[in-house]
Design a protein around this motif. Structure first.
Motif, short mmCIF file in Angstrom:
data_model
loop_
_atom_site.label_atom_id
_atom_site.label_comp_id
_atom_site.label_asym_id
_atom_site.label_seq_id
_atom_site.Cartn_x
_atom_site.Cartn_y
_atom_site.Cartn_z
N HIS A 58 40.03 47.64 26.86
CA HIS A 58 40.15 46.21 26.60
C HIS A 58 40.52 45.47 27.88
O HIS A 58 39.93 44.42 28.19
N LEU A 59 41.47 46.02 28.64
CA LEU A 59 41.85 45.40 29.91
C LEU A 59 40.69 45.41 30.90
O LEU A 59 40.44 44.42 31.59
N VAL A 60 39.95 46.52 30.97
CA VAL A 60 38.80 46.63 31.88
C VAL A 60 37.68 45.69 31.47
O VAL A 60 37.09 44.99 32.30
N ASP A 61 37.37 45.64 30.18
CA ASP A 61 36.29 44.79 29.67
C ASP A 61 36.54 43.33 30.03
O ASP A 61 35.66 42.65 30.58
N HIS A 62 37.73 42.84 29.75
CA HIS A 62 38.01 41.43 30.04
C HIS A 62 38.22 41.18 31.52
O HIS A 62 37.97 40.07 32.00
N LEU A 63 38.62 42.20 32.29
CA LEU A 63 38.69 42.04 33.74
C LEU A 63 37.29 41.84 34.31
O LEU A 63 37.07 41.00 35.18
N ALA A 64 36.32 42.60 33.80
CA ALA A 64 34.93 42.42 34.23
C ALA A 64 34.45 41.01 33.88
O ALA A 64 33.75 40.36 34.68
N GLU A 65 34.83 40.54 32.70
CA GLU A 65 34.49 39.17 32.30
C GLU A 65 35.11 38.15 33.24
O GLU A 65 34.44 37.24 33.74
N LEU A 66 36.41 38.29 33.50
CA LEU A 66 37.11 37.36 34.37
C LEU A 66 36.49 37.31 35.76
O LEU A 66 36.21 36.23 36.29
N ALA A 110 47.64 46.52 34.61
CA ALA A 110 48.50 45.34 34.45
C ALA A 110 48.75 44.68 35.80
O ALA A 110 48.74 43.45 35.91
N ARG A 111 48.93 45.47 36.83
CA ARG A 111 49.16 44.91 38.18
C ARG A 111 47.92 44.18 38.67
O ARG A 111 48.02 43.09 39.24
N ILE A 112 46.74 44.75 38.49
CA ILE A 112 45.51 44.07 38.89
C ILE A 112 45.41 42.72 38.18
O ILE A 112 45.11 41.69 38.80
N TRP A 113 45.65 42.72 36.86
CA TRP A 113 45.62 41.47 36.10
C TRP A 113 46.65 40.48 36.64
O TRP A 113 46.36 39.29 36.81
N SER A 114 47.86 40.95 36.90
CA SER A 114 48.92 40.06 37.38
C SER A 114 48.56 39.43 38.72
O SER A 114 48.75 38.23 38.93
N LEU A 115 48.05 40.25 39.62
CA LEU A 115 47.67 39.71 40.93
C LEU A 115 46.54 38.70 40.80
O LEU A 115 46.56 37.65 41.44
#
Length: 192
Positions: A58-66, A110-115
């Protein structure tokens, strides 16, 4: 996107994701006690490995979207089987080593998302783009603890403050804070 638009509030969207990951890891501390039987939730079943897989995916999927949206590109199409499938790997026992691997994987995500979220201003986080959720709404959507809660605490006496506190995930030096120092493997001398 789904018709269920995620509610947002005044919290830092990065902190929302950090809290969800910390919650999952607190519960995961108890998952080595899993008895091997899939746990029903709604119309699906969950296991410790499946909950970790789904949270990470879920984190990877939405990171690709972002990242696609920030680059002005169309996000990749969603072809995940998600929680509709329970793989043979999902049914494996969940060990202490699995917990260590999950901790390393999820705290890094989580760190990738936070940054990334920390690099965006409020205007960008709240910019409407067609019928897509805003990036803030995406982050709050990722704050769902559904997958971890579907498995729950399997040994209630072990759910204290055993998982790392991710509050400082935006700090510049987190070596050894979010995950143990994994610079070398005891058996091979390698970190890989």
């Amino acid at each position: 996107m789904s018709d269920d638009i995620p509610a947002t509030d005044g919290r830092d969207p990065a902190h929302v994701i950090e809290e969800a990951v910390a919650h999952a890891l607190r519960l995961a501390q108890t998952w080595p006690a899993w008895d091997g039987r899939p746990i029903p939730a709604d119309d699906r079943v969950y296991t410790p490995h499946k909950a970790i897989r789904r949270l990470g995916d879920h984190l990877v999927d939405h990171l690709a979207e972002l990242e696609a949206r920030l680059a002005g590109q169309t996000p990749p199409p969603d072809h995940w089987h998600a929680s509709a499938v329970t793989t043979p790997a999902d049914l494996a026992p969940f060990t202490g080593a699995d917990l260590d691997e999950a901790r390393s994987r999820l705290t890094r995500l989580a760190r990738i998302w936070s940054l990334r979220l920390g690099s965006l201003d409020d205007e960008r986080l709240d910019r409407a783009e067609g019928d897509a959720w805003t990036l803030r709404q995406v982050a709050f959507h990722l704050g769902s603890t559904f997958y971890a809660d579907a498995v729950g605490a399997l040994a209630p006496d072990l759910t204290g403050d055993l998982a790392p506190d991710l509050t400082g995930v935006l700090a510049p030096d987190l070596t050894g804070v979010l995950a143990p120092d994994l610079t070398g493997d005891l058996a091979t001398g390698s970190g890989r």
